[in-house]
Enzyme design. Structure first.
Site, PDB file in Angstrom:
ATOM      1  CG  LEU A 196     -26.714  39.428  14.429  1.00 33.89           C
ATOM      2  CD1 LEU A 196     -26.461  39.158  15.894  1.00 33.89           C
ATOM      3  CD2 LEU A 196     -25.571  38.890  13.582  1.00 33.89           C
ATOM      4  N   GLY A 216     -33.697  39.413  16.434  1.00 31.66           N
ATOM      5  CA  GLY A 216     -35.166  39.383  16.389  1.00 31.66           C
ATOM      6  C   GLY A 216     -35.719  38.720  17.641  1.00 31.66           C
ATOM      7  CG  ASP A 220     -40.854  32.296  13.766  1.00 34.98           C
ATOM      8  OD1 ASP A 220     -39.842  31.744  14.251  1.00 34.98           O
ATOM      9  OD2 ASP A 220     -40.854  32.823  12.646  1.00 34.98           O
ATOM     10  CG  LEU A 242     -24.704  34.071  14.889  1.00 33.49           C
ATOM     11  CD1 LEU A 242     -25.289  33.221  16.019  1.00 33.49           C
ATOM     12  CD2 LEU A 242     -23.775  35.125  15.473  1.00 33.49           C
ATOM     13  CB  VAL A 255     -33.204  29.024  12.627  1.00 29.27           C
ATOM     14  CG1 VAL A 255     -33.914  30.265  13.150  1.00 29.27           C
ATOM     15  CG2 VAL A 255     -33.230  28.983  11.120  1.00 29.27           C
ATOM     16  CG  LEU A 256     -28.427  29.379  16.497  1.00 28.57           C
ATOM     17  CD1 LEU A 256     -27.117  29.908  17.050  1.00 28.57           C
ATOM     18  CD2 LEU A 256     -28.482  27.868  16.626  1.00 28.57           C
TER      19      LEU A 256
HETATM   20  N1  SAH Z   1     -38.312  33.167  11.504  1.00 32.01           N
HETATM   21  C1  SAH Z   1     -37.382  33.982  12.241  1.00 32.01           C
HETATM   22  C2  SAH Z   1     -36.543  33.163  13.190  1.00 32.01           C
HETATM   23  C3  SAH Z   1     -36.300  33.864  14.468  1.00 32.01           C
HETATM   24  S1  SAH Z   1     -34.967  33.214  15.385  1.00 32.01           S
HETATM   25  C4  SAH Z   1     -36.563  34.780  11.236  1.00 32.01           C
HETATM   26  O1  SAH Z   1     -37.130  35.264  10.273  1.00 32.01           O
HETATM   27  O2  SAH Z   1     -35.371  34.975  11.437  1.00 32.01           O
HETATM   28  C5  SAH Z   1     -34.673  34.562  16.466  1.00 32.01           C
HETATM   29  C6  SAH Z   1     -33.591  35.528  16.065  1.00 32.01           C
HETATM   30  O3  SAH Z   1     -32.312  34.980  16.324  1.00 32.01           O
HETATM   31  C7  SAH Z   1     -33.555  35.923  14.608  1.00 32.01           C
HETATM   32  O4  SAH Z   1     -34.412  36.974  14.338  1.00 32.01           O
HETATM   33  C8  SAH Z   1     -32.114  36.345  14.403  1.00 32.01           C
HETATM   34  O5  SAH Z   1     -31.936  37.689  14.789  1.00 32.01           O
HETATM   35  C9  SAH Z   1     -31.378  35.460  15.375  1.00 32.01           C
HETATM   36  N2  SAH Z   1     -30.745  34.294  14.743  1.00 32.01           N
HETATM   37  C10 SAH Z   1     -31.127  33.002  14.836  1.00 32.01           C
HETATM   38  N3  SAH Z   1     -30.267  32.204  14.174  1.00 32.01           N
HETATM   39  C11 SAH Z   1     -29.313  32.997  13.646  1.00 32.01           C
HETATM   40  C12 SAH Z   1     -28.143  32.776  12.848  1.00 32.01           C
HETATM   41  N4  SAH Z   1     -27.793  31.545  12.466  1.00 32.01           N
HETATM   42  N5  SAH Z   1     -27.404  33.855  12.489  1.00 32.01           N
HETATM   43  C13 SAH Z   1     -27.755  35.100  12.874  1.00 32.01           C
HETATM   44  N6  SAH Z   1     -28.851  35.370  13.615  1.00 32.01           N
HETATM   45  C14 SAH Z   1     -29.615  34.341  14.004  1.00 32.01           C
END
Ligand code: SAH
Length: 320
Positions: A196, A216, A220, A242, A255-256
């Site tokens: 994801l 992940g 960060d 998502l 970005v969650l």
């Molecule tokens: N800089 C990182 C951000 C990490 S956010 C990156 O390269 O993705 C932590 C984790 O949450 C991500 O690695 C991802 O697996 C998930 N995540 C966050 N927002 C998401 C989204 N909108 N759709 C799918 N996965 C998401």
């Protein structure tokens, strides 16, 4: 393990007997600068004034933290007793029920792996936040009606994540598939994996039974844009984001945090719609509204989540 700090200089501190305990690994930056004796004690005479001040503050903070925890525990116990006396029904599952709530016996098909192979890419403060999120994921899962199968993978043995995790007594016994020094793609079949990431062009619409959804495990503040996507692509894995914009309007970035992504997956796997789930899970400051927004929507939120946000800043914001 604890290291004793002896403050031999008259520093005028109010720590009893001018002694204080400093937890190892705490405030690494300060601690690494110090010279310790063979028995692990630090002589204040060998320290600069600045270092003594820092250590004293740290020791005081440690004491305050413990007192605060005790107070919180007592308050919680008191509340429970009062509820029992009033004959109020239980709000959560009992310890006994929790013990039986194992993923192996769960009706839920959902499998989620947290990829913790980002140890070296996080500063100490974010390592702590990341581990806090793991704890939160574990608690949410254990307390859910039908827990998902969890994999915590890619943890470097004796690495930063491992050391931070080890502060939680008995963590090894959690109902989790642990993978130390092994990544999710070493323990799972590549065809079953879906990474994801908000950077994917594919949209996750339905959850599949045989797929392991990888999140992940990284905090960060989105400084390392596209990192997870890059890694997944290099490994030739399936990826998806998502379906946020498909179901809700948000005023901030999409970005969650790791824990929010997990909560969303869990709720959707329980049969709750994407829209309802997203509105319940995403904090108010993300400004989430249903796609077809009507003025009757009052934006009610889950108070627990809101509180956690305030105290633990689990949202991936660029500022914190
Ligand atoms: N800089 C990182 C951000 C990490 S956010 C990156 O390269 O993705 C932590 C984790 O949450 C991500 O690695 C991802 O697996 C998930 N995540 C966050 N927002 C998401 C989204 N909108 N759709 C799918 N996965 C998401």
């Amino acid at each position: 393990m604890e290291t004793e700090l002896k403050l031999t200089a008259d520093t005028g501190d109010d720590v009893p007997n001018k002694k204080a305990k400093v937890e190892e690994n705490q405030n690494v930056e300060t601690f690494n600068e110090m010279k310790t004796d063979e028995d692990g004690t630090i002589e204040a005479s060998k320290l600069s004034k600045r270092q003594i001040k820092k250590l004293r503050k740290l020791a005081e903070w440690e004491i305050k933290k413990k007192e605060k925890r005790l107070k919180e525990r007592e308050k919680y116990r008191q509340k429970k007793l009062e509820a029992l006396e009033k004959g109020e029904p239980r709000t959560g599952p009992s310890r006994k029920e929790l013990k039986r709530n194992k993923a192996a016996e769960s009706k839920n098909f959902l499998k989620v792996a947290v990829d913790l192979d980002y140890d070296d890419l996080m500063i100490d403060k974010d390592i702590g936040k990341c581990v806090k999120q793991l704890l939160r994921i574990y608690t949410i899962n254990r307390r859910s009606l039908a827990p998902a199968k969890l994999y915590f993978t890619g943890i470097k043995k004796d690495g930063k994540i491992h050391k931070s995790l080890a502060k939680n007594d008995g963590y090894e016994n959690w109902d989790v598939q642990w993978a130390f020094n092994k990544t999710y793609h070493e323990i799972l079949s590549k065809n079953d994996i879906l990474y994801l990431t908000s950077d994917s062009d594919n949209v996750l619409e339905t959850l599949e039974k045989n797929t392991v959804y990888v999140i992940g495990g990284i905090v960060d503040h989105n400084h390392q844009k596209g990192l997870c996507m890059d890694r997944a692509q290099k490994l030739g894995l399936r990826t998806a984001r998502l379906p946020l914009s498909e179901h809700i309007d948000m005023k901030t970035r999409t970005v969650l945090s790791t824990v929010h992504v997990f909560e969303i997956l869990l709720k959707v796997s329980e049969g709750i719609s994407w829209t309802k789930t997203l509105l319940e899970v995403l904090p108010m400051r993300k400004g989430a509204k249903p796609k077809e927004y009507t003025s009757s929507f009052n934006g009610d939120k889950d108070s627990d989540i809101e509180e956690f946000d305030k105290n633990d800043t689990i949202i991936q914001t660029e500022e914190n």
